[in-house]
Design a protein around this motif. Sequence first.
Motif, PDB file in Angstrom:
ATOM      1  N   GLY A  83       0.835  -1.190   0.000  1.00 12.85           N
ATOM      2  CA  GLY A  83       0.000   0.000   0.000  1.00 12.85           C
ATOM      3  C   GLY A  83       0.866   1.235   0.000  1.00 12.85           C
ATOM      4  N   ASP A  84       0.232   2.399   0.142  1.00  9.85           N
ATOM      5  CA  ASP A  84       0.954   3.666   0.061  1.00  9.85           C
ATOM      6  C   ASP A  84       1.024   4.413   1.389  1.00  9.85           C
ATOM      7  OD1 ASP A  84       1.562   3.643  -2.775  1.00  9.85           O
ATOM      8  OD2 ASP A  84      -0.588   3.907  -3.101  1.00  9.85           O
ATOM      9  N   ASP A  85       0.404   3.887   2.443  1.00  9.87           N
ATOM     10  CA  ASP A  85       0.407   4.549   3.747  1.00  9.87           C
ATOM     11  C   ASP A  85       1.303   3.744   4.691  1.00  9.87           C
ATOM     12  OD1 ASP A  85      -0.087   5.513   6.316  1.00  9.87           O
ATOM     13  OD2 ASP A  85      -2.218   5.859   5.945  1.00  9.87           O
ATOM     14  N   PRO A  86       2.551   4.181   4.927  1.00 14.09           N
ATOM     15  CA  PRO A  86       3.475   3.379   5.733  1.00 14.09           C
ATOM     16  C   PRO A  86       3.023   3.167   7.167  1.00 14.09           C
ATOM     17  CG  PRO A  86       4.425   5.526   5.214  1.00 14.09           C
ATOM     18  CD  PRO A  86       3.202   5.384   4.378  1.00 14.09           C
ATOM     19  N   ALA A  87       2.424   4.167   7.789  1.00  9.44           N
ATOM     20  CA  ALA A  87       1.959   4.001   9.170  1.00  9.44           C
ATOM     21  C   ALA A  87       0.855   2.955   9.245  1.00  9.44           C
ATOM     22  CB  ALA A  87       1.476   5.337   9.730  1.00  9.44           C
ATOM     23  N   ALA A  88      -0.064   3.001   8.279  1.00  9.69           N
ATOM     24  CA  ALA A  88      -1.160   2.026   8.253  1.00  9.69           C
ATOM     25  C   ALA A  88      -0.626   0.622   8.009  1.00  9.69           C
ATOM     26  CB  ALA A  88      -2.182   2.405   7.180  1.00  9.69           C
ATOM     27  N   LEU A  89       0.371   0.494   7.133  1.00  5.42           N
ATOM     28  CA  LEU A  89       0.962  -0.818   6.873  1.00  5.42           C
ATOM     29  C   LEU A  89       1.639  -1.365   8.125  1.00  5.42           C
ATOM     30  CD1 LEU A  89       2.562  -0.280   3.342  1.00  5.42           C
ATOM     31  CD2 LEU A  89       0.424  -1.464   3.878  1.00  5.42           C
TER      32      LEU A  89
ATOM     33  N   LEU B  16       8.136   0.941  -3.512  1.00  6.04           N
ATOM     34  CA  LEU B  16       7.807  -0.457  -3.790  1.00  6.04           C
ATOM     35  C   LEU B  16       6.396  -0.812  -3.354  1.00  6.04           C
ATOM     36  CD1 LEU B  16      11.055  -2.245  -2.515  1.00  6.04           C
ATOM     37  CD2 LEU B  16      10.415  -1.802  -4.871  1.00  6.04           C
ATOM     38  N   ARG B  17       5.754   0.093  -2.608  1.00  5.55           N
ATOM     39  CA  ARG B  17       4.420  -0.150  -2.032  1.00  5.55           C
ATOM     40  C   ARG B  17       4.433  -1.422  -1.189  1.00  5.55           C
ATOM     41  NH1 ARG B  17       0.172  -1.127  -4.403  1.00  5.55           N
ATOM     42  NH2 ARG B  17      -1.170   0.346  -3.279  1.00  5.55           N
ATOM     43  N   THR B  18       5.570  -1.686  -0.554  1.00  4.32           N
ATOM     44  CA  THR B  18       5.751  -2.947   0.156  1.00  4.32           C
ATOM     45  C   THR B  18       6.379  -2.726   1.518  1.00  4.32           C
ATOM     46  OG1 THR B  18       6.038  -4.171  -1.911  1.00  4.32           O
ATOM     47  CG2 THR B  18       6.871  -5.219   0.083  1.00  4.32           C
ATOM     48  N   MET B  19       5.859  -3.447   2.529  1.00  8.39           N
ATOM     49  CA  MET B  19       6.456  -3.477   3.850  1.00  8.39           C
ATOM     50  C   MET B  19       6.497  -4.934   4.298  1.00  8.39           C
ATOM     51  SD  MET B  19       5.437  -1.200   7.219  1.00  8.39           S
ATOM     52  CE  MET B  19       5.798   0.340   6.374  1.00  8.39           C
ATOM     53  N   LEU B  20       7.638  -5.340   4.857  1.00  6.87           N
ATOM     54  CA  LEU B  20       7.845  -6.716   5.296  1.00  6.87           C
ATOM     55  C   LEU B  20       7.944  -6.766   6.814  1.00  6.87           C
ATOM     56  CD1 LEU B  20      10.734  -7.690   2.842  1.00  6.87           C
ATOM     57  CD2 LEU B  20       8.273  -7.845   2.422  1.00  6.87           C
ATOM     58  N   ALA B  21       7.559  -7.900   7.397  1.00 11.58           N
ATOM     59  CA  ALA B  21       7.719  -8.084   8.839  1.00 11.58           C
ATOM     60  C   ALA B  21       7.957  -9.549   9.142  1.00 11.58           C
ATOM     61  CB  ALA B  21       6.498  -7.585   9.606  1.00 11.58           C
TER      62      ALA B  21
ATOM     63  N   ALA C   5      10.975 -22.799   1.908  1.00  7.63           N
ATOM     64  CA  ALA C   5      10.496 -23.483   3.112  1.00  7.63           C
ATOM     65  C   ALA C   5       9.751 -22.551   4.052  1.00  7.63           C
ATOM     66  CB  ALA C   5      11.684 -24.109   3.847  1.00  7.63           C
ATOM     67  N   ALA C   6       9.657 -21.280   3.686  1.00  8.49           N
ATOM     68  CA  ALA C   6       9.008 -20.295   4.553  1.00  8.49           C
ATOM     69  C   ALA C   6       7.525 -20.184   4.229  1.00  8.49           C
ATOM     70  CB  ALA C   6       9.672 -18.941   4.384  1.00  8.49           C
ATOM     71  N   GLU C   7       6.774 -19.690   5.181  1.00  9.54           N
ATOM     72  CA  GLU C   7       5.359 -19.375   4.967  1.00  9.54           C
ATOM     73  C   GLU C   7       5.264 -17.881   4.686  1.00  9.54           C
ATOM     74  OE1 GLU C   7       0.982 -19.621   7.191  1.00  9.54           O
ATOM     75  OE2 GLU C   7       2.803 -20.243   8.250  1.00  9.54           O
ATOM     76  N   ILE C   8       5.064 -17.528   3.430  1.00  4.50           N
ATOM     77  CA  ILE C   8       4.961 -16.124   3.024  1.00  4.50           C
ATOM     78  C   ILE C   8       3.485 -15.727   3.105  1.00  4.50           C
ATOM     79  CG2 ILE C   8       5.506 -14.405   1.276  1.00  4.50           C
ATOM     80  CD1 ILE C   8       7.949 -15.914   2.338  1.00  4.50           C
ATOM     81  N   ILE C   9       3.173 -14.873   4.038  1.00  4.83           N
ATOM     82  CA  ILE C   9       1.789 -14.461   4.260  1.00  4.83           C
ATOM     83  C   ILE C   9       1.584 -13.089   3.636  1.00  4.83           C
ATOM     84  CG2 ILE C   9       0.031 -13.968   6.000  1.00  4.83           C
ATOM     85  CD1 ILE C   9       1.634 -15.823   7.883  1.00  4.83           C
ATOM     86  N   ARG C  10       0.906 -13.064   2.498  1.00  4.86           N
ATOM     87  CA  ARG C  10       0.633 -11.807   1.806  1.00  4.86           C
ATOM     88  C   ARG C  10      -0.720 -11.278   2.254  1.00  4.86           C
ATOM     89  NH1 ARG C  10       4.199 -10.947  -2.368  1.00  4.86           N
ATOM     90  NH2 ARG C  10       5.495 -12.719  -2.954  1.00  4.86           N
ATOM     91  N   LEU C  11      -0.713 -10.043   2.699  1.00  5.92           N
ATOM     92  CA  LEU C  11      -1.933  -9.452   3.228  1.00  5.92           C
ATOM     93  C   LEU C  11      -2.793  -8.830   2.147  1.00  5.92           C
ATOM     94  CD1 LEU C  11      -0.541  -7.957   6.548  1.00  5.92           C
ATOM     95  CD2 LEU C  11      -1.403 -10.246   6.078  1.00  5.92           C
ATOM     96  N   ASP C  12      -2.349  -8.905   0.880  1.00  7.66           N
ATOM     97  CA  ASP C  12      -3.161  -8.547  -0.276  1.00  7.66           C
ATOM     98  C   ASP C  12      -2.556  -9.242  -1.487  1.00  7.66           C
ATOM     99  OD1 ASP C  12      -1.036  -6.905  -1.337  1.00  7.66           O
ATOM    100  OD2 ASP C  12      -1.617  -5.413   0.151  1.00  7.66           O
ATOM    101  N   ASP C  13      -3.152  -9.042  -2.645  1.00  3.89           N
ATOM    102  CA  ASP C  13      -2.715  -9.778  -3.827  1.00  3.89           C
ATOM    103  C   ASP C  13      -1.887  -8.952  -4.807  1.00  3.89           C
ATOM    104  OD1 ASP C  13      -4.049 -12.075  -2.989  1.00  3.89           O
ATOM    105  OD2 ASP C  13      -5.936 -11.365  -3.854  1.00  3.89           O
TER     106      ASP C  13
END
Length: 363
Positions: A20-26, A221-226, A266-274
């Motif tokens: 998304g485009d809102d870093p605080a919201a992400l 990148l419209r991307t945040m990882l955790a 081997a990781a579980e990649i959990i994408r919160l959108d498509d």
Amino acid sequence: MLCYNTPMKDKDKRLYVAQGDDPAALARLLLQQIRPEQGLPKDAKIGIKPNLVVAKSWTSGATTNPAVAAAAIEYFQARGYRDIIIIESAWLGENTARAFSVCGYSELARRYGVELVDVKKDKTETRKYGGMNIDISSRTVGLDYLVNLPLIKGHCQTGLTCALKNMKGLIPDREKRRFHAMGLHKPIAYLNRMLGIPSLTIADGTCADPGFEEGGNPKNLRTMLAGTDSVLLDAFAAGLLGYRPDDVEYIRIAEEIGVGSADLSAAEIIRLDDAAPPEVMRSEALESAKAHVSADQACSACYGNLLSALMRLDLPADFMISVGQGFKGKAGDIGCGSCTAGFRHCIKGCPPSVDDIMAYISQ
């Protein structure tokens, strides 16, 4: 307390990807998904570790957006946590207090009543692993929980700076110099092994320079990882910048010594959108500037300022300039920084400023 010298065999192999485009919201969305407060006592000492390498606004793509740090502080304070600090040190030649102010963290600390800790002024404790000793900030050693807030950003020497490399801000300047003399990659990996994986990393790619740690050409990148495995997170982040995990040596070393896993399959990649992130291209101007540099054990500040200057100059094809601790006591033609004092032409400073470098070369 953080657990030192213990391999992270049982770390959570889930990696969360929000777009998304809102870093605080992400950041809030990721925290709500992960719920890092589970099992964490209310009197825990929590450290927030941004990337404030230089005194530049987050809009440059060089430093962590204070809105992301604010989201993390608000999250923990809303759940009753009160012992929270922001801990960081700027790179060699930069004043951390100035970086705190320019980057918006002094105001942030006042707003939320949290302490700013300048690692450059902190005492240190020595940690050991694999025959290597590293002095680490004492306030870091005393933390119970560390929230790592790097950018998904390029680096002129290592290619990527993200979760693992951001821990370099928790050591004193004398160690930073030594890291460069050792080639950066191995000490970065070993530092993370000594620290233990930061309890949580939230890496922001909404405004970061994919080619250069000092910023100047930010991309969204419209991307945040955790996640809690910094090796896994860096392996994923490397791909966003066009690298394979094996291209970044400290990722490989960190995996080999048990810091985490780089095996994305081997990781579980959990994408919160498509949504898919846009393609990122490396900076052609940066690569062109690097072709004019002979670097040997160069500190990031000196090397970074040199590249910043060279990218703004029209250089002849045969122009070459040397930089780094490896040139101490040696002779040569053109050098940048105090380590090249023996050269016929030397741009003085430790590090010299971008303006000084440009002025000298332009002569």
